[in-house]
Write a protein that holds these residues in place. Structure first.
Motif, PDB file in Angstrom:
ATOM      1  N   GLY A  33       6.575  -4.277   1.861  1.00  0.00           N
ATOM      2  CA  GLY A  33       5.579  -4.599   1.005  1.00  0.00           C
ATOM      3  C   GLY A  33       4.203  -4.234   1.365  1.00  0.00           C
ATOM      4  O   GLY A  33       3.977  -4.244  -0.037  1.00  0.00           O
ATOM      5  N   LEU A  34       3.783  -3.547   1.992  1.00  0.00           N
ATOM      6  CA  LEU A  34       2.438  -3.579   2.516  1.00  0.00           C
ATOM      7  C   LEU A  34       2.129  -2.263   1.104  1.00  0.00           C
ATOM      8  O   LEU A  34       0.739  -2.378   0.563  1.00  0.00           O
ATOM      9  CB  LEU A  34       2.441  -3.399   3.986  1.00  0.00           C
ATOM     10  N   LEU A  35       2.949  -1.342   1.643  1.00  0.00           N
ATOM     11  CA  LEU A  35       3.190  -0.131   0.644  1.00  0.00           C
ATOM     12  C   LEU A  35       2.715  -0.294  -0.845  1.00  0.00           C
ATOM     13  O   LEU A  35       2.674   0.698  -0.983  1.00  0.00           O
ATOM     14  CB  LEU A  35       3.316   0.771   1.398  1.00  0.00           C
ATOM     15  N   ILE A  36       3.461  -1.368  -0.815  1.00  0.00           N
ATOM     16  CA  ILE A  36       3.817  -1.521  -2.442  1.00  0.00           C
ATOM     17  C   ILE A  36       1.550  -1.751  -3.313  1.00  0.00           C
ATOM     18  O   ILE A  36       1.618  -2.017  -4.071  1.00  0.00           O
ATOM     19  CB  ILE A  36       4.793  -2.700  -3.108  1.00  0.00           C
ATOM     20  N   LEU A  37       1.415  -2.918  -2.223  1.00  0.00           N
ATOM     21  CA  LEU A  37      -0.024  -3.240  -2.956  1.00  0.00           C
ATOM     22  C   LEU A  37      -0.492  -2.512  -2.962  1.00  0.00           C
ATOM     23  O   LEU A  37      -1.912  -2.320  -3.716  1.00  0.00           O
ATOM     24  CB  LEU A  37      -0.105  -4.701  -1.990  1.00  0.00           C
ATOM     25  N   LYS A  38      -0.075  -1.410  -1.330  1.00  0.00           N
ATOM     26  CA  LYS A  38      -1.506  -0.146  -1.248  1.00  0.00           C
ATOM     27  C   LYS A  38      -1.274   0.557  -0.497  1.00  0.00           C
ATOM     28  O   LYS A  38      -0.706   0.533   0.775  1.00  0.00           O
ATOM     29  CB  LYS A  38      -3.188  -0.853  -0.606  1.00  0.00           C
ATOM     30  N   SER A  39      -1.270   1.733  -0.511  1.00  0.00           N
ATOM     31  CA  SER A  39      -0.782   3.560  -0.107  1.00  0.00           C
ATOM     32  C   SER A  39      -2.418   2.412   1.648  1.00  0.00           C
ATOM     33  O   SER A  39      -2.776   2.811   1.266  1.00  0.00           O
ATOM     34  CB  SER A  39      -1.341   4.501  -0.514  1.00  0.00           C
ATOM     35  N   CYS A  40      -1.713   3.256   2.550  1.00  0.00           N
ATOM     36  CA  CYS A  40      -2.465   3.184   4.012  1.00  0.00           C
ATOM     37  C   CYS A  40      -1.892   4.182   4.796  1.00  0.00           C
ATOM     38  O   CYS A  40      -0.943   4.405   4.889  1.00  0.00           O
ATOM     39  CB  CYS A  40      -1.881   1.696   4.332  1.00  0.00           C
ATOM     40  N   THR A  41      -2.908   4.372   5.759  1.00  0.00           N
ATOM     41  CA  THR A  41      -2.541   5.398   6.928  1.00  0.00           C
ATOM     42  C   THR A  41      -1.747   3.588   8.019  1.00  0.00           C
ATOM     43  O   THR A  41      -1.981   3.130   7.783  1.00  0.00           O
ATOM     44  CB  THR A  41      -3.966   5.480   7.600  1.00  0.00           C
ATOM     45  N   ILE A  42      -2.164   4.926   9.572  1.00  0.00           N
ATOM     46  CA  ILE A  42      -1.046   2.963   9.687  1.00  0.00           C
ATOM     47  C   ILE A  42      -1.897   3.201  10.643  1.00  0.00           C
ATOM     48  O   ILE A  42      -1.728   1.437  11.159  1.00  0.00           O
ATOM     49  CB  ILE A  42      -1.089   4.805  10.985  1.00  0.00           C
ATOM     50  N   TYR A  43      -3.451   3.105  10.465  1.00  0.00           N
ATOM     51  CA  TYR A  43      -4.302   1.840  11.526  1.00  0.00           C
ATOM     52  C   TYR A  43      -4.546   1.253  10.045  1.00  0.00           C
ATOM     53  O   TYR A  43      -4.770  -0.072  10.997  1.00  0.00           O
ATOM     54  CB  TYR A  43      -5.554   3.073  11.939  1.00  0.00           C
ATOM     55  N   LEU A  76      -2.470   0.066   8.068  1.00  0.00           N
ATOM     56  CA  LEU A  76      -0.747  -1.059   8.202  1.00  0.00           C
ATOM     57  C   LEU A  76      -1.673  -2.327   9.455  1.00  0.00           C
ATOM     58  O   LEU A  76      -1.492  -3.156   9.416  1.00  0.00           O
ATOM     59  CB  LEU A  76       0.129  -0.346   8.688  1.00  0.00           C
ATOM     60  N   ARG A  77      -2.352  -1.212  10.739  1.00  0.00           N
ATOM     61  CA  ARG A  77      -2.079  -2.201  11.681  1.00  0.00           C
ATOM     62  C   ARG A  77      -3.238  -3.610  11.642  1.00  0.00           C
ATOM     63  O   ARG A  77      -3.588  -4.119  12.489  1.00  0.00           O
ATOM     64  CB  ARG A  77      -2.655  -1.457  13.249  1.00  0.00           C
ATOM     65  N   SER A  78      -4.207  -3.120  11.183  1.00  0.00           N
ATOM     66  CA  SER A  78      -5.229  -3.663  11.012  1.00  0.00           C
ATOM     67  C   SER A  78      -5.249  -5.046   9.889  1.00  0.00           C
ATOM     68  O   SER A  78      -5.433  -6.524  10.113  1.00  0.00           O
ATOM     69  CB  SER A  78      -6.902  -3.582   9.893  1.00  0.00           C
ATOM     70  N   ASP A 100      -4.521  -8.657  11.570  1.00  0.00           N
ATOM     71  CA  ASP A 100      -6.714  -9.766  10.725  1.00  0.00           C
ATOM     72  C   ASP A 100      -4.677 -10.788   9.975  1.00  0.00           C
ATOM     73  O   ASP A 100      -5.117 -12.339   9.781  1.00  0.00           O
ATOM     74  CB  ASP A 100      -6.783  -9.084   9.493  1.00  0.00           C
ATOM     75  N   ASN A 101      -3.218 -10.472   9.436  1.00  0.00           N
ATOM     76  CA  ASN A 101      -2.895 -11.516   8.567  1.00  0.00           C
ATOM     77  C   ASN A 101      -1.126 -12.278   8.663  1.00  0.00           C
ATOM     78  O   ASN A 101      -1.176 -12.941   8.249  1.00  0.00           O
ATOM     79  CB  ASN A 101      -2.986 -10.945   6.884  1.00  0.00           C
ATOM     80  N   LEU A 102      -0.496 -10.929   9.756  1.00  0.00           N
ATOM     81  CA  LEU A 102       0.437 -11.388   9.705  1.00  0.00           C
ATOM     82  C   LEU A 102       0.878 -11.164  10.983  1.00  0.00           C
ATOM     83  O   LEU A 102       1.990 -11.165  11.966  1.00  0.00           O
ATOM     84  CB  LEU A 102       1.814 -10.148   9.550  1.00  0.00           C
ATOM     85  N   GLN A 103       0.575 -11.733  11.918  1.00  0.00           N
ATOM     86  CA  GLN A 103       0.697 -11.259  13.737  1.00  0.00           C
ATOM     87  C   GLN A 103       1.542 -12.929  13.975  1.00  0.00           C
ATOM     88  O   GLN A 103       2.354 -12.385  14.484  1.00  0.00           O
ATOM     89  CB  GLN A 103      -1.077 -11.014  14.830  1.00  0.00           C
ATOM     90  N   GLU A 104       1.094 -13.449  13.698  1.00  0.00           N
ATOM     91  CA  GLU A 104       1.888 -15.001  13.427  1.00  0.00           C
ATOM     92  C   GLU A 104       3.676 -14.341  12.842  1.00  0.00           C
ATOM     93  O   GLU A 104       4.878 -14.792  13.608  1.00  0.00           O
ATOM     94  CB  GLU A 104       1.667 -16.232  12.929  1.00  0.00           C
ATOM     95  N   ILE A 105       4.019 -13.379  12.354  1.00  0.00           N
ATOM     96  CA  ILE A 105       4.925 -13.328  12.483  1.00  0.00           C
ATOM     97  C   ILE A 105       5.688 -11.766  12.670  1.00  0.00           C
ATOM     98  O   ILE A 105       6.883 -11.988  12.666  1.00  0.00           O
ATOM     99  CB  ILE A 105       5.147 -12.719  10.437  1.00  0.00           C
ATOM    100  N   CYS A 106       5.025 -10.741  13.051  1.00  0.00           N
ATOM    101  CA  CYS A 106       5.294  -9.714  14.021  1.00  0.00           C
ATOM    102  C   CYS A 106       4.760  -8.867  14.899  1.00  0.00           C
ATOM    103  O   CYS A 106       2.845  -9.683  14.065  1.00  0.00           O
ATOM    104  CB  CYS A 106       6.117  -8.669  12.994  1.00  0.00           C
ATOM    105  N   SER A 107       4.802  -8.392  15.626  1.00  0.00           N
ATOM    106  CA  SER A 107       3.818  -7.839  16.877  1.00  0.00           C
ATOM    107  C   SER A 107       2.709  -6.754  15.533  1.00  0.00           C
ATOM    108  O   SER A 107       3.740  -5.893  15.138  1.00  0.00           O
ATOM    109  CB  SER A 107       4.663  -6.988  17.762  1.00  0.00           C
ATOM    110  N   ASP A 108       1.551  -6.594  16.285  1.00  0.00           N
ATOM    111  CA  ASP A 108       1.205  -5.639  15.260  1.00  0.00           C
ATOM    112  C   ASP A 108       0.380  -4.377  16.416  1.00  0.00           C
ATOM    113  O   ASP A 108      -0.250  -3.558  16.264  1.00  0.00           O
ATOM    114  CB  ASP A 108      -0.377  -6.253  15.151  1.00  0.00           C
ATOM    115  N   SER A 109       1.418  -4.215  17.499  1.00  0.00           N
ATOM    116  CA  SER A 109       1.697  -2.891  18.923  1.00  0.00           C
ATOM    117  C   SER A 109       1.537  -1.621  17.974  1.00  0.00           C
ATOM    118  O   SER A 109       2.360  -1.647  16.854  1.00  0.00           O
ATOM    119  CB  SER A 109       1.669  -3.124  19.429  1.00  0.00           C
ATOM    120  N   MET A 110       0.530  -0.689  18.323  1.00  0.00           N
ATOM    121  CA  MET A 110       0.824   0.370  17.145  1.00  0.00           C
ATOM    122  C   MET A 110       2.533   1.554  17.583  1.00  0.00           C
ATOM    123  O   MET A 110       2.794   2.004  17.312  1.00  0.00           O
ATOM    124  CB  MET A 110      -0.094   1.396  17.910  1.00  0.00           C
TER     125      MET A 110
END
Length: 206
Positions: free
Chosen positions: A7-17, A19-21, A25-35
């Motif tokens: 879903g995030l990559l639909i909105l914008k192409s991203c690097t791993i970092y 994605l983690r950011s 910032d927005n989804l840590q209550e939904i899932c882990s932000d661990s690398m």
């Protein structure tokens, strides 16, 4: 995690970092932000040809920018149009509450207080994110970013069956903020529950 990344990559192409950011910032209550979790999901999606990447050099460092593929888009499209289900989301730390009767009696109120404090810190963070996300500057910036990202994939026609890109962007923001509001609601009620538990324990151990 894999569906979230798609879903995030639909909105914008991203690097791993990147994605983690976004997740931090927005989804840590939904899932882990661990690398580690993000790398594992990206590796899985690559093996299924649901995402691809291009390599580029920035400031002398090699970087990979990930994008969703047609296979990934089809998979996400099927998933996002299914009814919401209970799923397997659980808090394993609740097991600690289940067995707290086996902990040292003098530690129990402190353990509950510590967890409640952590919940309150998370709540304050999410409230700050919510306030920032709805500012005029953030709204304009997000709309510009979404417009640039969605235009490349003709998302309105493929996903939402609408030809109005502006309306699609408004819809995306509306529902993304709803998920944030849901996280705030859950935290507020969990804090109230643990506060009542703390008061009950204090009465029991007087």
């Amino acid at each position: 995690m894999d569906k979230l990344i798609l879903g995030l990559l639909i909105l914008k192409s991203c690097t791993i970092y990147e994605l983690r950011s976004i997740i931090h910032d927005n989804l840590q209550e939904i899932c882990s932000d661990s690398m580690g979790a993000i790398y594992a999901a990206v590796k899985k999606l690559l093996s299924l040809d649901m995402i691809s990447f291009v390599t580029y050099v920035e400031n002398g460092k090699n970087k990979k920018e990930y994008s969703i593929t047609e296979e990934g888009f089809a998979y996400f499209n099927e998933w996002v149009n299914q009814p919401i289900s209970l799923g397997k989301s659980r808090n394993p730390e609740v097991a600690k509450l289940y067995f707290m009767g086996l902990s040292k009696k003098e530690n129990r109120i402190a353990l509950i207080s510590q967890y409640k404090n952590e919940l309150e810190s998370s709540l304050q963070y999410m409230l700050a994110v919510r306030k920032t996300a709805t500012s005029k500057e953030a709204t304009a910036y997000t709309k510009e970013k979404l417009s640039n990202g969605l235009s490349r994939l003709s998302i309105p026609q493929q996903l939402t069956n609408t030809e109005n890109l502006s309306q699609t962007i408004d819809d995306i923001r509306f529902f993304s903020l709803l998920s944030l509001d849901y996280g705030i609601y859950c935290l507020e009620n969990e804090i109230k529950w643990y506060e009542k538990l703390k008061e009950k324990l204090q009465e029991m151990y007087q």
